[in-house]
Structures are given as structure tokens and as C-alpha cells.
Design a protein around this motif. Structure first.
Motif, PDB file in Angstrom:
ATOM      1  N   THR A 604       0.832  -1.199   0.000  1.00  0.00           N
ATOM      2  CA  THR A 604       0.000   0.000   0.000  1.00  0.00           C
ATOM      3  C   THR A 604       0.868   1.251   0.000  1.00  0.00           C
ATOM      4  O   THR A 604       1.891   1.318   0.689  1.00  0.00           O
ATOM      5  CB  THR A 604      -0.897   0.011   1.246  1.00  0.00           C
ATOM      6  N   ASN A 605       0.465   2.250  -0.781  1.00  0.00           N
ATOM      7  CA  ASN A 605       1.196   3.508  -0.859  1.00  0.00           C
ATOM      8  C   ASN A 605       0.574   4.590   0.013  1.00  0.00           C
ATOM      9  O   ASN A 605      -0.657   4.688   0.115  1.00  0.00           O
ATOM     10  CB  ASN A 605       1.261   4.001  -2.306  1.00  0.00           C
ATOM     11  N   ARG A 606       1.409   5.426   0.595  1.00  0.00           N
ATOM     12  CA  ARG A 606       0.927   6.520   1.448  1.00  0.00           C
ATOM     13  C   ARG A 606       0.192   7.592   0.652  1.00  0.00           C
ATOM     14  O   ARG A 606      -0.708   8.244   1.161  1.00  0.00           O
ATOM     15  CB  ARG A 606       2.119   7.174   2.161  1.00  0.00           C
ATOM     16  N   VAL A 607       0.595   7.809  -0.593  1.00  0.00           N
ATOM     17  CA  VAL A 607       0.054   8.912  -1.383  1.00  0.00           C
ATOM     18  C   VAL A 607      -0.595   8.385  -2.657  1.00  0.00           C
ATOM     19  O   VAL A 607      -0.536   9.014  -3.704  1.00  0.00           O
ATOM     20  CB  VAL A 607       1.155   9.936  -1.709  1.00  0.00           C
ATOM     21  N   GLY A 608      -1.195   7.202  -2.574  1.00  0.00           N
ATOM     22  CA  GLY A 608      -1.839   6.618  -3.737  1.00  0.00           C
ATOM     23  C   GLY A 608      -2.866   7.543  -4.355  1.00  0.00           C
ATOM     24  O   GLY A 608      -3.622   8.230  -3.664  1.00  0.00           O
ATOM     25  N   GLY A 609      -2.902   7.574  -5.690  1.00  0.00           N
ATOM     26  CA  GLY A 609      -3.843   8.406  -6.418  1.00  0.00           C
ATOM     27  C   GLY A 609      -3.346   9.793  -6.711  1.00  0.00           C
ATOM     28  O   GLY A 609      -3.944  10.517  -7.524  1.00  0.00           O
ATOM     29  N   GLY A 610      -2.241  10.210  -6.068  1.00  0.00           N
ATOM     30  CA  GLY A 610      -1.710  11.538  -6.307  1.00  0.00           C
ATOM     31  C   GLY A 610      -1.212  11.702  -7.735  1.00  0.00           C
ATOM     32  O   GLY A 610      -0.710  10.757  -8.351  1.00  0.00           O
ATOM     33  N   SER A 611      -1.376  12.889  -8.294  1.00  0.00           N
ATOM     34  CA  SER A 611      -0.952  13.145  -9.665  1.00  0.00           C
ATOM     35  C   SER A 611       0.418  13.782  -9.694  1.00  0.00           C
ATOM     36  O   SER A 611       0.870  14.378  -8.709  1.00  0.00           O
ATOM     37  CB  SER A 611      -1.959  14.056 -10.381  1.00  0.00           C
ATOM     38  N   ALA A 612       1.101  13.641 -10.827  1.00  0.00           N
ATOM     39  CA  ALA A 612       2.436  14.206 -10.977  1.00  0.00           C
ATOM     40  C   ALA A 612       2.362  15.723 -11.020  1.00  0.00           C
ATOM     41  O   ALA A 612       1.464  16.304 -11.654  1.00  0.00           O
ATOM     42  CB  ALA A 612       3.080  13.673 -12.253  1.00  0.00           C
ATOM     43  N   ALA A 613       3.307  16.380 -10.353  1.00  0.00           N
ATOM     44  CA  ALA A 613       3.374  17.838 -10.408  1.00  0.00           C
ATOM     45  C   ALA A 613       3.710  18.295 -11.821  1.00  0.00           C
ATOM     46  O   ALA A 613       3.208  19.306 -12.304  1.00  0.00           O
ATOM     47  CB  ALA A 613       4.418  18.350  -9.418  1.00  0.00           C
ATOM     48  N   ASN A 614       4.563  17.535 -12.486  1.00  0.00           N
ATOM     49  CA  ASN A 614       4.917  17.825 -13.876  1.00  0.00           C
ATOM     50  C   ASN A 614       4.072  16.943 -14.779  1.00  0.00           C
ATOM     51  O   ASN A 614       4.205  15.726 -14.776  1.00  0.00           O
ATOM     52  CB  ASN A 614       6.413  17.546 -14.092  1.00  0.00           C
ATOM     53  N   GLN A 615       3.185  17.519 -15.564  1.00  0.00           N
ATOM     54  CA  GLN A 615       2.271  16.768 -16.416  1.00  0.00           C
ATOM     55  C   GLN A 615       2.762  16.732 -17.864  1.00  0.00           C
ATOM     56  O   GLN A 615       1.958  16.753 -18.793  1.00  0.00           O
ATOM     57  CB  GLN A 615       0.878  17.385 -16.340  1.00  0.00           C
ATOM     58  N   GLU A 616       4.069  16.645 -18.052  1.00  0.00           N
ATOM     59  CA  GLU A 616       4.631  16.624 -19.386  1.00  0.00           C
ATOM     60  C   GLU A 616       5.252  15.266 -19.680  1.00  0.00           C
ATOM     61  O   GLU A 616       5.694  14.555 -18.774  1.00  0.00           O
ATOM     62  CB  GLU A 616       5.698  17.714 -19.548  1.00  0.00           C
ATOM     63  N   GLY A 617       5.312  14.902 -20.954  1.00  0.00           N
ATOM     64  CA  GLY A 617       5.998  13.694 -21.391  1.00  0.00           C
ATOM     65  C   GLY A 617       5.471  12.457 -20.692  1.00  0.00           C
ATOM     66  O   GLY A 617       4.267  12.179 -20.689  1.00  0.00           O
ATOM     67  N   ALA A 618       6.383  11.693 -20.090  1.00  0.00           N
ATOM     68  CA  ALA A 618       6.006  10.442 -19.445  1.00  0.00           C
ATOM     69  C   ALA A 618       5.062  10.649 -18.276  1.00  0.00           C
ATOM     70  O   ALA A 618       4.392   9.704 -17.841  1.00  0.00           O
ATOM     71  CB  ALA A 618       7.269   9.716 -18.965  1.00  0.00           C
ATOM     72  N   PHE A 619       4.965  11.870 -17.761  1.00  0.00           N
ATOM     73  CA  PHE A 619       4.150  12.119 -16.582  1.00  0.00           C
ATOM     74  C   PHE A 619       2.772  12.691 -16.906  1.00  0.00           C
ATOM     75  O   PHE A 619       2.019  13.017 -15.998  1.00  0.00           O
ATOM     76  CB  PHE A 619       4.894  13.066 -15.639  1.00  0.00           C
ATOM     77  N   GLU A 620       2.464  12.818 -18.170  1.00  0.00           N
ATOM     78  CA  GLU A 620       1.154  13.337 -18.538  1.00  0.00           C
ATOM     79  C   GLU A 620       0.063  12.365 -18.083  1.00  0.00           C
ATOM     80  O   GLU A 620       0.033  11.197 -18.478  1.00  0.00           O
ATOM     81  CB  GLU A 620       1.070  13.554 -20.041  1.00  0.00           C
ATOM     82  N   GLY A 621      -0.803  12.833 -17.231  1.00  0.00           N
ATOM     83  CA  GLY A 621      -1.888  12.003 -16.724  1.00  0.00           C
ATOM     84  C   GLY A 621      -1.469  10.988 -15.686  1.00  0.00           C
ATOM     85  O   GLY A 621      -2.290  10.169 -15.252  1.00  0.00           O
ATOM     86  N   PHE A 622      -0.221  11.009 -15.238  1.00  0.00           N
ATOM     87  CA  PHE A 622       0.269   9.990 -14.305  1.00  0.00           C
ATOM     88  C   PHE A 622      -0.384  10.143 -12.932  1.00  0.00           C
ATOM     89  O   PHE A 622      -0.557  11.244 -12.423  1.00  0.00           O
ATOM     90  CB  PHE A 622       1.787  10.091 -14.141  1.00  0.00           C
ATOM     91  N   ARG A 623      -0.717   9.009 -12.345  1.00  0.00           N
ATOM     92  CA  ARG A 623      -1.176   8.966 -10.961  1.00  0.00           C
ATOM     93  C   ARG A 623      -0.450   7.850 -10.216  1.00  0.00           C
ATOM     94  O   ARG A 623      -0.210   6.786 -10.764  1.00  0.00           O
ATOM     95  CB  ARG A 623      -2.694   8.756 -10.878  1.00  0.00           C
ATOM     96  N   ILE A 624      -0.112   8.125  -8.982  1.00  0.00           N
ATOM     97  CA  ILE A 624       0.597   7.147  -8.151  1.00  0.00           C
ATOM     98  C   ILE A 624      -0.340   5.981  -7.850  1.00  0.00           C
ATOM     99  O   ILE A 624      -1.496   6.185  -7.470  1.00  0.00           O
ATOM    100  CB  ILE A 624       1.057   7.801  -6.834  1.00  0.00           C
ATOM    101  N   PRO A 625       0.115   4.748  -8.023  1.00  0.00           N
ATOM    102  CA  PRO A 625      -0.744   3.599  -7.713  1.00  0.00           C
ATOM    103  C   PRO A 625      -1.205   3.624  -6.260  1.00  0.00           C
ATOM    104  O   PRO A 625      -0.448   4.035  -5.370  1.00  0.00           O
ATOM    105  CB  PRO A 625       0.172   2.388  -7.983  1.00  0.00           C
ATOM    106  N   VAL A 626      -2.422   3.189  -6.035  1.00  0.00           N
ATOM    107  CA  VAL A 626      -2.908   3.070  -4.662  1.00  0.00           C
ATOM    108  C   VAL A 626      -2.112   1.987  -3.934  1.00  0.00           C
ATOM    109  O   VAL A 626      -1.826   2.088  -2.746  1.00  0.00           O
ATOM    110  CB  VAL A 626      -4.417   2.755  -4.647  1.00  0.00           C
ATOM    111  N   TYR A 627      -1.753   0.960  -4.666  1.00  0.00           N
ATOM    112  CA  TYR A 627      -0.872  -0.087  -4.151  1.00  0.00           C
ATOM    113  C   TYR A 627      -0.186  -0.752  -5.341  1.00  0.00           C
ATOM    114  O   TYR A 627      -0.715  -0.787  -6.451  1.00  0.00           O
ATOM    115  CB  TYR A 627      -1.636  -1.132  -3.334  1.00  0.00           C
ATOM    116  N   SER A 628       1.022  -1.227  -5.117  1.00  0.00           N
ATOM    117  CA  SER A 628       1.660  -2.054  -6.142  1.00  0.00           C
ATOM    118  C   SER A 628       1.000  -3.423  -6.099  1.00  0.00           C
ATOM    119  O   SER A 628       0.658  -3.934  -5.034  1.00  0.00           O
ATOM    120  CB  SER A 628       3.165  -2.183  -5.876  1.00  0.00           C
ATOM    121  N   THR A 629       0.804  -4.019  -7.241  1.00  0.00           N
ATOM    122  CA  THR A 629       0.134  -5.314  -7.293  1.00  0.00           C
ATOM    123  C   THR A 629       1.134  -6.443  -7.029  1.00  0.00           C
ATOM    124  O   THR A 629       2.351  -6.255  -7.070  1.00  0.00           O
ATOM    125  CB  THR A 629      -0.541  -5.520  -8.661  1.00  0.00           C
ATOM    126  N   THR A 630       0.594  -7.614  -6.748  1.00  0.00           N
ATOM    127  CA  THR A 630       1.421  -8.790  -6.481  1.00  0.00           C
ATOM    128  C   THR A 630       2.374  -9.037  -7.640  1.00  0.00           C
ATOM    129  O   THR A 630       1.980  -9.007  -8.800  1.00  0.00           O
ATOM    130  CB  THR A 630       0.532 -10.033  -6.280  1.00  0.00           C
TER     131      THR A 630
END
Length: 884
Positions: A604-630
Motif C-alpha cells: 500500500t502507498n501513502r500517497v496513492g492516487g496523487g498526480s504528478a506535479a509535472n504533467q509533461e511527457g512520461a508524466f502526462e496524466g500519471f497517478r501514483i498507484p494506490v498499491y503495487s500489485t502482487t
């Protein structure tokens, strides 16, 4: 001295699978390799008859290796990698299944579960980010099982299991002994150790055994005075500015003065010391002819000071600049119990344990200035007029107080070993609780004298009732509970007198409960909102606009939340299997094939769902996973075991192919995403390799042994959101060399009477390895040049023309290329000379004979590289005596 730290002894176990002692040589007309009994399948069997890859080393064999610390033991691990920043701060990987682990400063808060399980006897003692570092004294044997062992050993056995088996109380009467050693390290302090044990039968049915130890390991790293004119820390407003959030940019970073941190009061030679002290108490009670009880308690304190890495930008390979006193105090108590007996034709074993561990650390965190998302905001008066801007003292620290406990229970039954069919079946329960408070000074107190208090509220009180220091600017305050229940079994059937097939399975359910907060985030509330999943719950926590965006990310599959319930608890369950077939070709040769599965649970991640401050290139639309999967590992292997030439040669080898799906990794990207570490799934990988080891009694006086490992690792697919950040498809996994190997020789010769002399020699080779799972080496190297006025001199493997992990350019206006630091290949050699008889042994030794400075690990967690190296040439003397 017989043994050192657990990780030292564990890795040494890979050096050889057998040994012979001097007494055997004198008494036998023809020397032969001893038979080692192991419990790799939770039955006692000869190592050469177990149809799985397993390496074991007895306590006597550990002593005969003639090495005394991690820097030497690490060279006898051709299929094992041990990476980390010092005693009590390391992680083990087996057969190339490695990834980037979390920064040690937040490993208790946000770390991956280990991929290799640690066991002390029957008790699992693995821990996320910081494996329990048990000093290996009075050991019966060590078993290393490469490949997935999850059906019998559980979640953290994804790529292997390591078991340290201690000597138990015996009912044979009185025995006692002690070992002591003194050594001198080139350019460093003296080290010394003493270990002792005694065993006593109090009655016919009751026996006790006590082992105690104290080991002081002198330092060799010097904390030198910071001198900017000679590769020291100067700081750079350019670095501070370009990794800061947009609103805190400096107007003229190239001309903004930076205050140089001072460390005059901390200058000290040989400041990286480690002290192990502890004892183990065991009681064995024979209840009756069929039942017996064993209770043991181990208590240990590990205290380290300083750091175990050097700064490559400074002259020499033993110098560093640190600006905060560093220490790590790691204390644990472990109580275990085993009740074993028979019910009719069944052997019944109930075993359990309780582990209580406390960690208190202070870590220099000054490097955060070089990578924090709001660095200019934290250390520079960026809001002033351009001609008055200034960056203040960047000195920072991190303080951690962590308490953890683990309770396990296992009940299993075995049918008789002589049956044509055999069954091992059991149930396992495990609960882990961790509570941690981590306090960071990341802001200059001249600018923010009470930042944490202001953010947390006027009282400045953490959830455990303690006040925040005025220097503290950020706090992690969390509790983490992991409950697991599992049912496992293995069935073996002798198809013929020489062919046996087996099938095993394990069903498990894991509940992960993560609660608490950071200074700026309510972790518990965030997870409850995701678990509820309703518009109302998400809107209440995130606000209407952000809730709508999160709902869209969930609907598109970008964010997974299915494993969370309305209380924020994460639950995962599954079944894994293992099957094998073996053929005893003759009395000397066995071949086997197996398929096995291993896994690591979600994190489980502490900041799951948070979006990238920089929304350019690879980070466009990026959101931190709520949890890494198995992430799962499927393994196929084919091997053989042989004992040839009248028991004088043992040669074992295994070829294997492993496929890893959804490989978990740790991510720390404060430039673009979040200043909090989180976990993610990097993609898929394949591993192909061959392990081999041999022991050869060449003559009645000469024993030669060795081991080798060939590994080919490859990332076969990359998470699209890590494209340009992680290495590309076809790249190697980190930390594992394509080839590693070692050779050892032991020569014995009679002196007079009952005395025997001997010479032990060893040489090992480790090929080059790549550091980490992020292609940030060119960026870090550029920062190093700016901050220190010189580069690190470390080699880099270029893997991409463009590194997408940053949104700024280098000092020449060019986009950074992608690459990782290379941990160069090296060769180490050891030699020892000794005299022994049935009771005592005296030995003179030289470790690291050629004074090689090997790159064991490149630590980039503070945005400039630090190199963890081995101990320089060490000369010493050991003496041991046993009373019977």
C-alpha cells in the motif's frame, strides 16, 4: 572466531556444500566428504538426496573458511546478492531477482516485502527494507534454498529461502568453548571479538545451552573536513532551482550564493564502527519417549556509528563528508518454541515464535537538498529581490523510532519417511505489527523555525503524543499490520524404487492494514476513501474536481482499488504450487526437474492516487498507484547431484529459467511526482542461469572446493508510465553479475603428536553489475559536478538517448541521457595459517590479501553517488578452545 553476522554466514553458505575436518583426515584411510543433513523440505534428509537445489554449510565448515566479516563472505555467493548501506541495513536477492529497494531512511514506512525469506530455526524473521541482522554464533548449519520456496515457506520466499539452524541443547553431558579474535585493518581501527557457549544436562530429561558474544568491528572510513577546493561539498543553486516546484524557482540560480555546510566538529578518522552483543538461551525437555519441547530466546543489540560508504568525489577510497552525527541502534528479542512428537504413524510439530524489535536511527539527510521537490522553497529566500536571493545552510537530518513485533504459529504433520507415499501438511498463522515515527529536518530553520508545528497544528503533537522538535519540518507517523493465514501441503510418491514425484500447494490470505499520517497527508482517510469508492467518500476526502478525476482513472483501469475494503484494509489471497520429479540414477547420481511459483504481496502507498506535479511527457496524466500489485515468479529448473570417486568428489549443478510478472520496485521521484517514496510495478522480466558447486578431496591432505554462477537477466516489458525512466526492454536487472565464481583450497599437514597444521586460501571473482532500476546516472553525475566541482569517476552504462525522469536540461543545454552506474568487477583473495588438535585452534589470517577496494554497492539515494566498499587488508589472529 567461528562466525560473524548472519548475512555474512548466510552468504558464505554458498561457497561450498561440504567439508572435512582434520580429525577425519587422520583417522580415515581415505578422506571423504561428510554427509550433511538438511531440513529443506521440512524433513531431515541428506543434502544429496533432496530433489531441490539446496546448499548447506556446517558450523565446522564456516570456521574453516577462515573469513570473519561481510566483506569476505560476500565473495562466496555466486548466485546471491547482498545490497545495502551497512550492518542492519541490507537486503538479500537470489538468482538475479533484484530490484530497487526503498531508501533506508523510510524503509520502515514504505518498503517492498523481501523476496528472500530469512529463518532462524523454525521462525521467519524477514522484515521489509531491513532484514534482521542476526549474529551467527554457535551455529549447526546454514541452508540456502534458491528459487521459489513459497509452498513450504510462504510469501517472502519468492526467489529463495535462507535458514540459520542453531546448535540445540544436548543431553550428553557438559561441553563448553570459546573463540576470540583480534585484527588490524590497513588505515583503520582494531577489531576484536569473543564468543562462548556452554551446554549442560541438568537431569536425564532436561538440558540447557547458552551462547554469548561481543564483537567490535573497527572502522576505516574517515569523515574529513569539508573542503570545497578539494572535491568537498560546495552546493549549487542551479541544482536546487531546477528540481524545485515551479512557484519556488530562483530568479538567477547561477549567481545565487549558497551557504557551504560545515562539519569541523564531526571530523573523525575510522568513524564507521559496528558492535554486536547478545546471547542465546536454550532449554530442551524430553517429556517422554515420544514428545519433547525446545524453548529458545535470543537477545541482541547492534550499534553502528558513521557510514560504511565513501564519497568518490574525494581523494582516496575511505573518505566522506557528513554533516550530522549518524548512528543506528537495532535491538531485538526473539523467543521461539517447538513441541515435537508422534501420534501413531504421524510426526507432529507445533512451532511458534515472538519477535520484538526496536530501531533508533539518526541519518544525515543533507543530500535531500539536491533532489527535494521544493528545495529552493526549503533552503533559499526565493521570494526576495533577485539581487538579494540567498540559499542558506542545507544541513539536514532524519530521526527514526520504530517498534515492530512478529508472532507466528505453525502446526504441521509428516507421515513416516519410509512409506512409499509421504505427506507433509500444515497450517500457518503470522501477524506483524510495526509502529514508526520518522522526523525529518528538511527546511532551513532560519526560514522555517516551526514548519512541522505549523503544518500539524498549533500543538505540534504527533499521534503518539510526542511533541515535534522546532527543527523538525516533516513527520511520518504510521502503523502497519500484516496478518497472514495459510494452509500448505506436499505429497511425495515413489513411482519406482528410483523415481519419485512430488506435488505441493499453498493457499494463503494476507490482510494489510496501513494507518497513520504524514505531516501533510492523512493516509488512513485516503485509503478509506479509495476502499469505499463512492462519489461521496472520494469527494469528501479529495474535493469534487479531484474526486471526478480519480473516478475516471479507476474506471479506465489506471488506478486499481479492488483489494481495499471500506476501512482501507487490503486483502489478497491465492494458491501457489510446486511440483517435481527426481530419478536416482545410481547410488552416486540423482537428476531432478521442478516447477515452482513464488510471490510478493501488494504494498500500500501513502500517497496513492496523487498526480504528478509535472504533467509533461512520461508524466502526462500519471497517478501514483494506490498499491503495487502482487509480483509473481514462475521457475523451472533441471539439476543433478553427484558424489563420485568413492565419496571424494561432490559436484552439483542446476540450470533454471524464471519469469517474473509485474516486478515490484521502489520509486522516489521528488522532482516530478511526490516527495514521498512509493512502490510501483516496473514490468516483466526473465532470468536464465546455471549454478554449480563442487568439493573435491584431492588427497588425504588437500581439499579443493568452489562455486560458480552464470546469470542472464532481461526486462521483457516495461510499464508504459515508466518508459524512459526505468531501463528499456532488453536491459539487465540490477545488482547481479553475469558471471561470479570462487575457488578455495585447504591443505592439512601433521606437525607432532596430535597437532595438525593447515593452510587455507581462497580467491573469488565478481563480474560487473548495474546499480538500481532508474536511468538517472547522467543526471546524478551532472549534479555531482555542480555540487562538488568534480565528477564521481564512476563508470556509467548508457541505455537511452533521453532520460524522461526529469523536466530540465543539463548544464550544456542538452537533454540528459539515460544510464545506470556500473559496479565494476573485482577479485578478492584471503589466506590463513593455523595449528589445531582435538581441543584448540590457533590461526593467523590475512583477509583481502591484495588490498582490493571493491564496489559492493552504489548508493544514489541522496542524489550524488556514495560507494559501499569492502574492508581494506586486515591481518589478525584467532584462537578457540573447546572443553568436553
Amino acid at each position: 572466531m567461528k562466525f560473524t553476522k548472519l548475512h555474512c554466514a548466510v552468504l558464505a553458505a554458498l561457497a561450498a556444500s561440504g567439508s572435512i575436518n582434520a580429525e577425519e583426515i587422520k583417522q580415515k584411510p581415505k578422506a571423504s566428504i561428510e554427509t550433511i543433513e538438511v531440513t529443506a523440505t521440512k524433513r531431515s534428509e541428506s543434502i544429496q538426496e533432496v530433489p531441490v537445489t539446496v546448499t548447506a554449510l556446517t558450523g565446522d565448515s564456516l570456521e574453516k573458511l577462515g573469513v570473519s566479516n561481510f566483506d569476505q563472505y560476500v565473495e562466496f555467493l555466486p548466485n546471491v546478492v547482498f545490497q545495502g548501506t551497512g550492518p542492519g541495513q541490507n537486503e538479500i536477492y537470489i538468482r538475479g531477482a533484484a530490484t530497487t529497494q526503498t531508501n533506508i531512511s523510510v524503509s520502515s514506512v514504505q518498503a517492498l516485502q523481501p523476496s528472500v525469506a530469512f529463518y532462524l530455526d523454525e521462525q521467519p524473521v524477514s522484515m521489509q527494507g531491513r532484514n534482521l541482522d542476526i549474529y551467527a554464533t554457535d551455529v549447526e548449519r546454514i541452508e540456502v534454498l534458491p528459487g521459489p520456496q513459497g509452498t513450504l515457506f510462504g510469501a517472502s520466499s519468492q526467489s529463495g529461502t535462507v535458514r540459520l539452524i542453531t546448535n540445540k541443547p544436548t543431553h550428553d553431558g557438559f561441553a563448553a568453548g570459546f573463540d576470540t579474535s583480534t585484527s588490524f585493518t590497513k588505515g583503520g581501527d582494531m577489531s576484536n571479538s569473543v564468543e562462548a557457549y556452554f551446554n549442560m544436562s541438568l537431569t536425564d530429561n532436561l538440558a540447557i545451552r547458552v551462547a554469548a558474544y561481543n564483537d567490535h568491528q573497527g572502522g576505516w572510513i574517515d569523515n574529513i573536513q569539508n573542503d570545497p577546493s578539494n572535491g568537498g561539498y560546495t552546493g549549487s543553486a542551479v541544482v536546487i532551482d531546477r528540481i524545485s516546484a515551479g512557484f519556488s524557482k530562483l530568479a538567477d540560480p547561477e549567481n545565487t550564493p549558497v551557504q557551504i555546510p560545515q562539519n569541523d566538529a564531526l571530523v573523525e578518522d575510522d568513524f564507521n564502527t559496528a558492535d554486536y552483543s547478545g546471547a542465546r538461551f536454550g532449554l530442551s525437555y524430553i517429556i517422554n519417549n515420544e514428545w519433547d519441547l525446545l524453548v529458545q530466546h535470543t537477545q541482541q543489540s547492534l550499534d553502528t556509528e558513521g557510514v560504511f560508504s565513501y564519497d568518490p568525489n574525494l581523494d582516496g577510497e575511505t573518505s566522506t563528508n557528513r554533516f550530522t552525527p549518524e548512528n543506528n541502534n537495532d535491538d531485538f528479542g526473539l523467543t521461539t518454541w517447538t513441541l515435537e512428537g508422534r501420534l501413531e504413524h504421524l510426526t507432529v510439530v507445533y512451532t511458534g515464535g515472538y519477535l520484538d524489535r526496536d530501531i533508533n536511527s539518526t541519518i544525515d539527510y543533507t543530500g535531500y537538498t539536491n533532489g527535494g521537490q521544493f528545495s529552493a522553497y526549503y533552503v533559499c529566500n526565493y521570494a526576495s529581490a533577485p539581487d538579494a536571493q540567498e540559499c542558506f545552510d542545507p544541513t539536514k537530518f532524519y530521526k527514526e523510532e520504530t517498534s515492530s513485533s512478529r508472532t507466528t504459529h505453525e502446526l504441521r504433520m509428516n507421515t513416516a519417511a519410509e512409506n512409499r507415499w509421504r505427506v507433509t501438511a500444515g497450517v500457518f498463522y503470522d501477524t506483524q505489527d510495526l509502529s514508526t515515527v520518522g522526523q525529518f529536518k528538511i527546511a532551513n530553520t532560519e526560514l522555517f523555525p516551526n514548519l512541522a508545528r505549523e503544518l500539524a497544528g498549533s500543538e505540534g503533537i504527533n499521534s503518539n503524543g510526542g511533541p515535534f522538535s522546532s527543527e523538525v519540518s516533516f513527520v511520518n507517523d504510521v502503523t502497519h499490520t500484516i496478518d497472514q493465514i495459510a494452509v500448505f501441503g506436499q505429497f511425495e510418491y515413489d513411482i519406482t524404487d528410483t523415481v519419485t514425484a512430488s506435488f505441493g500447494a499453498r493457499w494463503y490470505q494476507i490482510d494489510d492494514i496501513y494507518k497513520g499520517s504524514t505531516t501533510t497527508a492523512d493516509v488512513s482517510g485516503r485509503l478509506r476513501a479509495f476502499g469505499d469508492g463512492s462519489d461521496a467518500a472520494l469527494t469528501e476526502f479529495f474535493g469534487a474536481d479531484e474526486a471526478a478525476a480519480i473516478q475516471a482513472a479507476i474506471a479506465s483501469g489506471q488506478l486499481e482499488t479492488d483489494l481495499l475494503d471500506s476501512n482501507g484494509k487490503l486483502t489478497v489471497d491465492d494458491t501457489i504450487i510446486k511440483t517435481s520429479i527426481d530419478w536416482q540414477v545410481n547410488d552416486d547420481v540423482m537428476v531432478f526437474a521442478s516447477y515452482s511459483e513464488g510471490f510478493r504481496p501488494p504494498v500500500t502507498n501513502r500517497v496513492g492516487g496523487g498526480s504528478a506535479a509535472n504533467q509533461e511527457g512520461a508524466f502526462e496524466g500519471f497517478r501514483i498507484p494506490v498499491y503495487s500489485t502482487t509480483d509473481s515468479l514462475d521457475n523451472v529448473e533441471l539439476g543433478f547431484k553427484s558424489t563420485l570417486f568413492d565419496q571424494s568428489l561432490r559436484f552439483n549443478a542446476t540450470a533454471y529459467y524464471s519469469k517474473i510478472s509485474d516486478l515490484q520496485t521502489s520509486r522516489y521521484d521528488p522532482t516530478n511526482i511526490s516527495f514521498l517514496v512509493f512502490t510501483d510495478n516496473v514490468g516483466d522480466a526473465e532470468i536464465k542461469g546455471i549454478d554449480g558447486d563442487f568439493s573435491w578431496v584431492a588427497t588425504d591432505n588437500l581439499i579443493i572446493s568452489g562455486a560458480f554462477s552464470l546469470i542472464d537477466t532481461e526486462l521483457t516489458s516495461i510499464n508504459a508510465q515508466l518508459d524512459g525512466i526505468a531501463p528499456p526492454e532488453g536491459s539487465r536487472l540490477p545488482y547481479s553479475a553475469k558471471f561470479s565464481g570462487n575457488l578455495q583450497a585447504q591443505y592439512f599437514y601433521p606437525i607432532s603428536g596430535d597437532m595438525t597444521g593447515y593452510v587455507n586460501g581462497s580467491i573469488s571473482y565478481t563480474g560487473e553489475r548495474l546499480a538500481g532500476m532508474v536511468m538517472d546516472a547522467y543526471m546524478i553525475e551532472d549534479a555531482t559536478n555542480l555540487i562538488y566541482g568534480t565528477g564521481s569517476g564512476l563508470s556509467i552504462e548508457k541505455e537511452s538517448d533521453v532520460y524522461s525522469g526529469v523536466n530540465y536540461q543539463d548544464t550544456n543545454g542538452e537533454t540528459f541521457a539515460g544510464g545506470r552506474y556500473i559496479q565494476d568487477s573485482y577479485i578478492l583473495a584471503n589466506i590463513s595459517f593455523g595449528v589445531t588438535n582435538d581441543e584448540w585452534k590457533a590461526e593467523f589470517f590475512i583477509d583481502n590479501l591484495t588490498d582490493e577496494s571493491a564496489i559492493l554497492y552504489v548508493d544514489t539515494q541522496q542524489y550524488t553517488p556514495k560507494v559501499v566498499s569492502n574492508r581494506p587488508r586486515t591481518i589478525g589472529f584467532r584462537f578457540s578452545y573447546d572443553f568436553y
